[in-house]
Design an enzyme around this catalytic site. Structure first.
Site, PDB file in Angstrom:
ATOM      1  N   ASN A 186      -0.872  -2.466  13.822  1.00  0.00           N
ATOM      2  CA  ASN A 186      -2.326  -2.315  13.931  1.00  0.00           C
ATOM      3  C   ASN A 186      -2.727  -1.025  14.652  1.00  0.00           C
ATOM      4  OD1 ASN A 186      -2.399  -4.726  12.676  1.00  0.00           O
ATOM      5  ND2 ASN A 186      -3.225  -5.915  14.380  1.00  0.00           N
TER       6      ASN A 186
ATOM      7  N   HIS B  97     -40.382  23.434  -7.284  1.00  0.00           N
ATOM      8  CA  HIS B  97     -40.559  22.589  -8.480  1.00  0.00           C
ATOM      9  C   HIS B  97     -39.962  23.257  -9.724  1.00  0.00           C
ATOM     10  CE1 HIS B  97     -43.620  20.268  -6.173  1.00  0.00           C
ATOM     11  NE2 HIS B  97     -43.843  21.471  -5.653  1.00  0.00           N
TER      12      HIS B  97
ATOM     13  N   SER C 151       0.835  -1.213   0.000  1.00  0.00           N
ATOM     14  CA  SER C 151       0.000   0.000   0.000  1.00  0.00           C
ATOM     15  C   SER C 151       0.867   1.258   0.000  1.00  0.00           C
ATOM     16  CB  SER C 151      -0.910   0.000   1.230  1.00  0.00           C
ATOM     17  OG  SER C 151      -0.130  -0.090   2.406  1.00  0.00           O
TER      18      SER C 151
ATOM     19  N   TYR D 110      -8.409  -6.845  13.381  1.00  0.00           N
ATOM     20  CA  TYR D 110      -7.740  -6.336  12.187  1.00  0.00           C
ATOM     21  C   TYR D 110      -7.760  -7.381  11.080  1.00  0.00           C
ATOM     22  CZ  TYR D 110      -4.575  -4.659   8.701  1.00  0.00           C
ATOM     23  OH  TYR D 110      -4.072  -4.265   7.487  1.00  0.00           O
TER      24      TYR D 110
ATOM     25  N   LYS E 241     -19.735  29.498 -27.790  1.00  0.00           N
ATOM     26  CA  LYS E 241     -20.039  28.874 -26.494  1.00  0.00           C
ATOM     27  C   LYS E 241     -19.155  29.321 -25.335  1.00  0.00           C
ATOM     28  CE  LYS E 241     -22.500  25.185 -26.400  1.00  0.00           C
ATOM     29  NZ  LYS E 241     -23.349  24.908 -25.332  1.00  0.00           N
TER      30      LYS E 241
ATOM     31  N   SER F 188     -16.055  25.814 -26.696  1.00  0.00           N
ATOM     32  CA  SER F 188     -16.348  24.566 -27.399  1.00  0.00           C
ATOM     33  C   SER F 188     -15.373  24.452 -28.567  1.00  0.00           C
ATOM     34  CB  SER F 188     -17.794  24.602 -27.910  1.00  0.00           C
ATOM     35  OG  SER F 188     -17.917  23.868 -29.100  1.00  0.00           O
TER      36      SER F 188
ATOM     37  N   GLU G 166     -20.011  21.825 -13.683  1.00  0.00           N
ATOM     38  CA  GLU G 166     -20.469  20.472 -14.011  1.00  0.00           C
ATOM     39  C   GLU G 166     -19.591  19.412 -13.340  1.00  0.00           C
ATOM     40  OE1 GLU G 166     -20.697  20.571 -18.296  1.00  0.00           O
ATOM     41  OE2 GLU G 166     -22.161  22.195 -18.219  1.00  0.00           O
TER      42      GLU G 166
ATOM     43  N   GLN H 105      -6.999  -2.321   4.874  1.00  0.00           N
ATOM     44  CA  GLN H 105      -5.907  -1.512   4.327  1.00  0.00           C
ATOM     45  C   GLN H 105      -6.392  -0.491   3.283  1.00  0.00           C
ATOM     46  OE1 GLN H 105      -1.737  -2.866   3.663  1.00  0.00           O
ATOM     47  NE2 GLN H 105      -2.409  -3.049   1.527  1.00  0.00           N
TER      48      GLN H 105
ATOM     49  N   LYS I 288      -7.431   3.729   3.388  1.00  0.00           N
ATOM     50  CA  LYS I 288      -6.653   4.949   3.087  1.00  0.00           C
ATOM     51  C   LYS I 288      -6.954   5.469   1.680  1.00  0.00           C
ATOM     52  CE  LYS I 288      -3.919   2.773   5.301  1.00  0.00           C
ATOM     53  NZ  LYS I 288      -4.414   1.657   6.158  1.00  0.00           N
TER      54      LYS I 288
HETATM   55  N1  ARG Z   1      -0.634  -1.517   5.845  1.00  0.00           N
HETATM   56  C1  ARG Z   1      -1.489  -2.047   6.865  1.00  0.00           C
HETATM   57  C2  ARG Z   1      -2.845  -1.340   6.768  1.00  0.00           C
HETATM   58  O1  ARG Z   1      -2.881  -0.253   6.321  1.00  0.00           O
HETATM   59  C3  ARG Z   1      -0.938  -1.782   8.220  1.00  0.00           C
HETATM   60  C4  ARG Z   1      -1.435  -2.715   9.264  1.00  0.00           C
HETATM   61  C5  ARG Z   1      -0.847  -4.047   9.047  1.00  0.00           C
HETATM   62  N2  ARG Z   1      -1.165  -4.970  10.082  1.00  0.00           N
HETATM   63  C6  ARG Z   1      -1.118  -6.293   9.881  1.00  0.00           C
HETATM   64  N3  ARG Z   1      -1.453  -7.023  10.888  1.00  0.00           N
HETATM   65  N4  ARG Z   1      -0.823  -6.801   8.700  1.00  0.00           N
HETATM   66  O2  ARG Z   1      -3.834  -1.888   7.130  1.00  0.00           O
END
Ligand code: ARG
Length: 464
Positions: free
Chosen positions: A116, A162, A29, A323, A289, A283, A296, A328, A331
């Protein structure tokens, strides 16, 4: 580097076979979460300072780690850092680099924590500052809307229901409906701060830790109010992500409505406003235009924000504690949600700043569509002691008459009006004046000029 000679990822030491390169690509990631680098380093510094304070690591090791982390911070911010997918995410990329910079003592950094808790700590801090940035941009739009309102207190236009002409209103009153909307958007984001202010750091992998850590210390150091209460809930919880994505969805829905409204007002059918050249595009074939493309985009991109919210809700559905790797991708959704909304807010600010009301057309349109028919009915109730339903029927007759004669209500003569209701004097003609209509709406929250002025003052005070 003794323990890391083989250049393996730290968490792979028991895994004998080389992992699939496809998983390295998909599972990593780093391309996304490198945006958390500042928060990650702040979190790590607070963590090792706490470990030292609690006598878990030595002064020397703490200093070495802090020195290394600060160096890494500089390298990343100067674009002088090579991220490696092999180390999966921002946390491991930084830790790996720390080993390269300060040697094996880097290994003390991960005492009494886990990725975690680390990842949610970083993420909560990031969302907190994103929330503040969004609210600053919302505030800028409120200020611009108030400026435009101040210039248009006495600009009369038709209010629509309306999308049909309903009743005359002050343009400022209309614009300040947006101010109320934005104030609620701001409040919605602020409400999220309560859970964002609970520090996850120190709950470790799931169970807490046997080290004598001080979670209050790191919480305070990182600007949280207090530590979270339950280690299992802490690493499972992504409500704060949903809250953020929901708030971005509602806010982008609001600006999509405003954008659509301005598109309609700017259309050749309505011609109620002009947009400055800054916010229109030409345009490739039609030379005449000037299209409101940015508006938009604001209107359309709410779709992306809804998508992020619905993706996150779906990821969370049925996920047991605690977890899982599923989480992941949170994000990616949050960063995209933030970027999309923030760009749209910046565009919205430009859009509001570029609105030039076409006052003549607004007034003309305010007189069309029999917008003062209700004022006539109200007059009969007040002056002739009729029930509202009786006067409504009389006013409807008058509208039918005007429609047949192809006249505006303001164009009717006293004699003509008297054909519909006998007992009337000349002053009745004033009732059809749209300015009088606006000014008569003195009830709290109504469009009278006096009310509008009071509200502008109130909002300006609030926003200072
Ligand atoms: N890159 C992981 C995430 O964003 C970090 C946490 C990883 N923890 C694990 N137990 N693999 O979720």
């Amino acid at each position: 580097m003794a323990k890391n000679k083989n250049n393996k990822a730290f968490w792979n030491l028991r895994i004998k076979k080389k992992g699939s390169s496809l998983f390295e690509k998909v599972g990593s990631s780093i391309d996304i979460d490198k945006r958390l680098y500042k928060e990650d380093i702040l979190g790590s510094i607070a963590h090792v300072e706490m470990l030292f304070k609690q006598k878990i690591i030595s002064f020397k090791i703490k200093n070495k780690i802090v020195y290394g982390l600060q160096k890494i911070e500089k390298q990343i911010s100067k674009n002088n850092f090579e991220f490696d997918k092999k180390y999966e995410d921002i946390h491991m990329n930084i830790e790996k680099k720390l080993f390269q910079l300060i040697g094996d003592e880097a290994g003390y950094i991960h005492t009494a924590r886990s990725r975690n808790d680390q990842v949610i700590t970083d993420f909560k801090m990031w969302i907190k500052s994103a929330t503040k940035e969004i609210n600053l941009n919302i505030e800028k739009i409120i200020k611009s809307t108030l400026k435009l309102s101040e210039k248009n207190i006495e600009t009369v236009m038709p209010g629509f229901t309306h999308l049909k002409n309903a009743q005359p209103i002050s343009l400022a009153h209309y614009l300040m409906a947006y101010v109320e909307i934005f104030k609620r958007d701001k409040r919605r984001f602020i409400n999220n701060l309560e859970s964002l202010n609970e520090s996850p750091l120190g709950v470790a992998a799931i169970a807490g830790t046997s080290f004598n850590i001080d979670r209050n210390y790191t919480s305070k150091k990182l600007g949280f109010k207090n530590p979270t209460n339950n280690s299992i809930d802490t690493i499972s919880d992504r409500d704060f992500v949903l809250d953020f994505l929901y708030s971005t969805s509602v806010c982008s829905m609001h600006i999509s409505r405003i954008a659509e409204e301005l598109i309609i007002w700017n259309s050749d059918g309505f011609k109620l406003i002009n947009l400055s050249d800054k916010i229109v595009t030409g345009s490739s074939i039609m030379p005449q235009k000037k299209n409101p493309d940015p508006a938009e985009l604001i209107r359309g991109r709410v779709g992306l924000n809804y998508g992020n919210l619905s993706s996150m809700l779906t990821i969370m559905k049925g996920l047991p504690m605690s977890y899982f790797k599923d989480l992941q991708d949170d994000k990616k959704l949050v960063f995209d949600g933030f970027d999309t909304l923030n760009d749209s807010l910046i565009l919205s600010l430009e859009l509001v700043n570029s609105v030039k009301p076409n006052k003549k057309n607004m007034l003309k349109m305010a007189n069309e569509g029999y917008t003062t028919a209700t004022d006539f009915a109200d007059y009969l109730v007040k002056e002739k002691n009729l029930s509202f339903r009786e006067s409504y029927a009389i006013a409807a007759k008058l509208v039918n008459y005007a429609e047949k004669k192809n006249k505006l209500l303001i164009e009717l003569s006293l004699q003509e009006i008297k054909k519909i209701y006998k007992n009337l004097k000349k002053k009745i003609l004033k009732i059809f004046d749209v300015n009088n209509s606006v000014n008569s709406k003195k009830s709290y929250g109504g469009t009278s000029i006096a009310n509008v002025k009071v509200m502008i003052r109130k909002y300006k005070k609030e926003i200072k």
